[in-house]
Design an enzyme around this catalytic site. Structure first.
Site, PDB file in Angstrom:
ATOM      1  N   TRP A 129       0.327  10.719   0.318  1.00 33.15           N
ATOM      2  CA  TRP A 129      -0.858  10.752   1.187  1.00 33.15           C
ATOM      3  C   TRP A 129      -1.033  12.186   1.721  1.00 33.15           C
ATOM      4  CZ3 TRP A 129      -0.716   9.900   6.974  1.00 33.15           C
ATOM      5  CH2 TRP A 129      -2.019   9.755   7.487  1.00 33.15           C
ATOM      6  N   ASP A 210       7.719   5.201   5.605  1.00 32.13           N
ATOM      7  CA  ASP A 210       6.374   5.033   6.151  1.00 32.13           C
ATOM      8  C   ASP A 210       5.912   3.657   5.692  1.00 32.13           C
ATOM      9  OD1 ASP A 210       3.797   5.255   7.051  1.00 32.13           O
ATOM     10  OD2 ASP A 210       3.206   6.888   5.706  1.00 32.13           O
ATOM     11  N   LYS A 245      -3.752  -1.181   9.369  1.00 31.56           N
ATOM     12  CA  LYS A 245      -4.252  -2.024   8.289  1.00 31.56           C
ATOM     13  C   LYS A 245      -3.842  -3.472   8.463  1.00 31.56           C
ATOM     14  CE  LYS A 245      -4.880   2.110   6.250  1.00 31.56           C
ATOM     15  NZ  LYS A 245      -4.494   3.410   6.814  1.00 31.56           N
TER      16      LYS A 245
HETATM   17  C1  LMR Z   1      -6.319   6.671   3.845  1.00 29.82           C
HETATM   18  O1  LMR Z   1      -5.407   7.165   3.179  1.00 29.82           O
HETATM   19  O2  LMR Z   1      -7.483   6.572   3.426  1.00 29.82           O
HETATM   20  C2  LMR Z   1      -6.011   6.120   5.213  1.00 29.82           C
HETATM   21  O3  LMR Z   1      -4.657   6.168   5.467  1.00 29.82           O
HETATM   22  C3  LMR Z   1      -6.832   6.742   6.275  1.00 29.82           C
HETATM   23  C4  LMR Z   1      -6.464   8.160   6.585  1.00 29.82           C
HETATM   24  O4  LMR Z   1      -6.247   8.449   7.758  1.00 29.82           O
HETATM   25  O5  LMR Z   1      -6.399   8.995   5.678  1.00 29.82           O
END
Ligand code: LMR
Length: 395
Positions: A129, A210, A245
């Site tokens: 991420w 996480d 979520k």
């Molecule tokens: C995402 O990856 O779309 C979500 O976790 C929202 C974010 O804050 O990026």
């Protein structure tokens, strides 16, 4: 003072959501930011959340500060939700600190690590991420990358991942997504988790889990299995928990940092240091979302309803995956897409070129990450055919 500041480009994920909102096309489809959506494209408030919120508003007597570590019943409920009820002695050696969302928990964890081991290195998968790096480096950690994903086979790239961790320095950390990996949708299976935890234990690495999608992959317990297994195998670890979520509490910024120490004395020290770190950043966490979550977790009827609604959301994600695969194959029977139905959670990487992603956005109003990450929940029974038809020739 601010003369020299440049205007930054929009955030790669949040910026797309803004562009989508501003697009007047009636055909637009938002596959960008990771929020659950129903068939109408809405992100509904869960029924158990509405009920808990209503009773909270009726019964609350004060808005005075929460204790520094957060709402006590929330902290206990979240610990049991993530670590389970079976682990004897685990709670005593754990610190649980409520945090402003999973992001707040990741950042608080980094600040805590910085107090314990200044300049520590944390190993992140490639890809992960995009906000993991900024959150953890912002707390003072040094970042290292290791392979995670085999894009040609759409699975975890296990051998290079293990080889990289074998080279990691003792005492460094490794960020592990517990389930429903963002952005790939590819999780290690249980033997692969055991292999990862073997290296973690042998190299004396510290896992930093996480968990942001518990209940949206297979189910609440299966999605936390990797964390529970690690807790049996390593003396110390951290877990950043998000309620965004799984409770749909996104904007309430509800989460927790769980830290396992060697014994109860270490847990007390950890908690006091985390409280101090939080005090210097935002003082204490927000109350509303945590007080809703604790009511749900502490009430049998609400908890049962919440689990059922969450399970239905997860089932819908799995069925949308199957629908998308079928629709792509209807257009292009030879397409390599079956793997997408076997992945879990909100995200998968379609493997499209950036030009194709741009074309889909600019010409067809279909919004996804430039890495071709799609939020499966942005598909619906109504748009899946059109999206599949446009994606299929570009695969
Ligand atoms: C995402 O990856 O779309 C979500 O976790 C929202 C974010 O804050 O990026």
């Amino acid at each position: 003072m601010f003369e020299m500041l440049e205007t930054l480009p929009a955030d790669p994920i949040l910026g797309l959501a803004t562009a989508y909102r501003e697009d007047p096309s009636p055909d637009k489809v938002d596959l960008s930011v990771g929020v659950y959506r129903n068939r109408a494209g809405q992100t509904p408030v869960m029924a158990a959340v509405i009920a808990a919120e209503r009773s909270l508003i009726e019964q609350q007597l004060t808005k005075a500060y929460l204790p520094p570590a957060g709402a006590p019943a929330f902290r206990e409920g979240i610990f049991r939700l993530v670590l389970g009820t079976g682990a004897a002695g685990l709670r005593e050696r754990s610190a649980v600190i409520q945090a402003p969302g999973g992001c707040g928990a990741l950042r608080l964890g980094a600040e805590l690590i910085q107090r314990a081991s200044p300049g520590a290195v944390i190993h992140l998968g490639d890809p992960t991420w995009p906000n993991h790096g900024p959150l953890l480096a912002g707390g003072g950690l040094a970042l290292a990358r290791h392979p995670y994903y085999d894009a040609s086979r759409h699975v975890v790239d296990l051998q290079p991942l293990l080889a990289a961790l074998e080279q990691a320095q003792e005492g460094s950390l490794v960020l592990l997504q517990a389930s429903s990996h963002n952005p790939t949708g590819a999780d290690p299976d249980r033997p692969q988790w055991e292999a990862i935890l073997d290296v973690v234990a042998q190299r004396r690495l510290v896992p930093f889990f996480d968990i942001a999608y518990q209940g949206l992959g297979d189910d609440l317990d299966a999605d936390a299995w990797s964390i529970r297994r690690a807790a049996e195998r390593v003396p110390e670890m951290l877990v950043a928990v998000s309620c965004s979520k799984c409770f749909g509490l996104y904007r309430e910024r509800t989460g927790a940092l769980i830290v396992l120490g060697a014994d109860a004395g270490r847990a007390r020290a950890i908690e006091s240091q985390a409280n101090k770190a939080a005090r210097s950043m935002y003082s204490m966490p927000p109350g509303h979302g945590a007080l809703i979550a604790e009511r749900i977790l502490g009430d049998e009827t609400l908890a049962t309803n919440w689990r059922a609604e969450l399970a239905a959301m997860a089932a819908r994600l799995r069925s949308l995956r199957r629908d998308f695969v079928a629709a792509v194959k209807a257009t292009r029977p030879d397409a390599d897409i079956d793997w997408l139905a076997g992945q879990r959670g909100m995200f998968s990487l379609l493997g499209l070129k950036p030009e194709a992603v741009r074309e889909l956005r600019e010409q067809h109003h279909i919004y996804m990450g430039l890495d071709s990450r799609i939020n499966i929940a942005g598909l619906s029974e109504d748009n899946v055919g059109r999206v599949a038809e446009l994606v299929a020739p570009r695969l």
